[in-house]
Design an enzyme around this catalytic site. Structure first.
Site, short mmCIF file in Angstrom:
data_model
loop_
_atom_site.label_atom_id
_atom_site.label_comp_id
_atom_site.label_asym_id
_atom_site.label_seq_id
_atom_site.Cartn_x
_atom_site.Cartn_y
_atom_site.Cartn_z
N LYS A 143 23.11 13.09 73.81
CA LYS A 143 23.59 12.95 72.42
C LYS A 143 24.73 11.95 72.33
O LYS A 143 25.44 11.70 73.31
CB LYS A 143 24.07 14.30 71.88
CG LYS A 143 25.24 14.96 72.61
CD LYS A 143 26.61 14.68 72.04
CE LYS A 143 27.73 15.34 72.86
NZ LYS A 143 29.06 14.87 72.57
N ASP A 165 27.12 22.31 72.93
CA ASP A 165 26.15 21.24 72.67
C ASP A 165 24.71 21.65 72.96
O ASP A 165 23.78 20.88 72.71
CB ASP A 165 26.48 20.00 73.53
CG ASP A 165 27.72 19.27 73.04
OD1 ASP A 165 28.00 19.32 71.82
OD2 ASP A 165 28.41 18.65 73.87
#
Ligand code: C5P
Length: 306
Positions: free
Chosen positions: A12, A153
């Site tokens: 990401k 995350d």
């Protein structure tokens, strides 16, 4: 019979990373626009012999060796915690497993490498329990809830694409994909940076502002995206690592639409209009001993591979 399950999950970048005031639990709430990149970890699960426990083998051919060596292969690896959490959710003993991780995401680079492994593991083990024991598979939302307890995350790595992350980043609202492919250069520092120290510096700098309505943002081109990229932690990271300011300026001089510290750093993510230029600049940096990777967004969330 041996059961083999393969899964992959993305890295990401935080396109926008807004940070609120520190809470009583010592954490800061965030308002994050996440983008998944086509830099994917690949994980293979193989059923082990009875009583063999869990073994992890990590390898890769695109990262400096130190990134491979830095991945723990004992209980401290997040994938161990995933196995324990999902097994316990089903009331099962920890299974015997051989886990192979093909690493492509830099370690400790703020790109969710460990969380991506954990997300791939959740999807792979969910399938493994179904194949081996006929256990009904958890839904994506249920896997995300389980993952959120292990790392902020992990839910995003399960969903992928473009998403809003709130609270500590683990509350995910999926957003429509960008209508263009974005070209990214990721510049990975040799030096680490302590996340708590960056947040402490952020508190000292007193940069609080209201959160934006990120879900409502319309992004139709790379230029527009460059115009809205922002990271509240960047001033803190740059104060702790001033050399990153020069790197950011250099990347923009070399053609990046925008170069920005990713999350708490020290990775710098640079957005390019042209994929050719992006690759050229990465080659140039690599020839000067600066480790840079290229990738594109967006990418799917964790999924099974054939
Ligand atoms: O999430 P992680 O455990 O890596 O965070 C390490 C430290 O960074 C936390 O203990 C906290 O001091 C700080 N942090 C924070 N707010 C966040 C994430 C991390 O203050 N949203």
């Amino acid at each position: 019979m041996t059961t083999v399950v393969k899964a992959s999950a993305p890295a990401k970048v935080n396109l926008v990373f807004e940070v609120g005031a520190i809470q009583a639990d010592g954490y800061h709430p965030v308002n994050s626009l996440y983008l998944a990149l086509n830099l994917r970890e690949e994980l293979t699960l193989v059923s082990g012999e009875v009583g063999s426990g869990i073994s992890i083998y990590v390898h890769g051919d695109t990262l400096p060796e130190r990134h491979i060596e830095a991945v723990p292969t004992d209980e401290s690896n997040l994938v161990f915690k995933v196995v324990a959490a999902l097994a316990s959710h089903h009331g099962l003993a920890t299974p015997d497993l051989q886990i192979d991780i093909h690493k492509r995401i830099p370690v400790a680079g703020g790109m969710a490498g460990g969380s991506s492994d954990a997300a791939a593991m959740l999807v792979a083990l969910n399938e493994f329990f179904y194949q081996e024991l006929g256990i009904t598979k958890l839904t994506l939302a249920e896997l995300a809830q389980l993952g959120a307890g292990l790392g902020s995350d992990i839910p995003f790595c399960l969903y992928g694409g473009l998403a809003l992350g709130t609270n500590r980043g683990e509350q995910i609202q999926e957003l429509p994909s960008l209508e263009f492919e974005s070209n990214w250069l990721l510049c990975i520092s040799n030096q680490g940076l302590s996340t708590p120290l960056v947040y402490q510096k952020f508190d000292e700098l007193d940069l609080l502002h209201d959160f934006s309505d990120l879900a409502a943002m319309k992004i139709t081109s790379a230029q527009e995206l460059a115009g809205l990229m922002a990271n509240d932690l960047e001033p803190a990271t740059l104060a702790l690592m001033p050399a990153l300011s020069d790197l950011k300026a250099k990347l923009e001089e070399l053609g990046a639409l925008k170069a920005m510290v990713s999350g708490s750093g020290p990775t710098v993510a640079a957005l390019f209009e042209s994929s050719e230029r992006c690759v050229e600049v990465a080659k140039l940096l690599n020839s000067h001993g600066i480790f840079a990777l290229t990738s594109t967004g967006d990418s799917a969330g964790a999924r099974l591979e054939g």
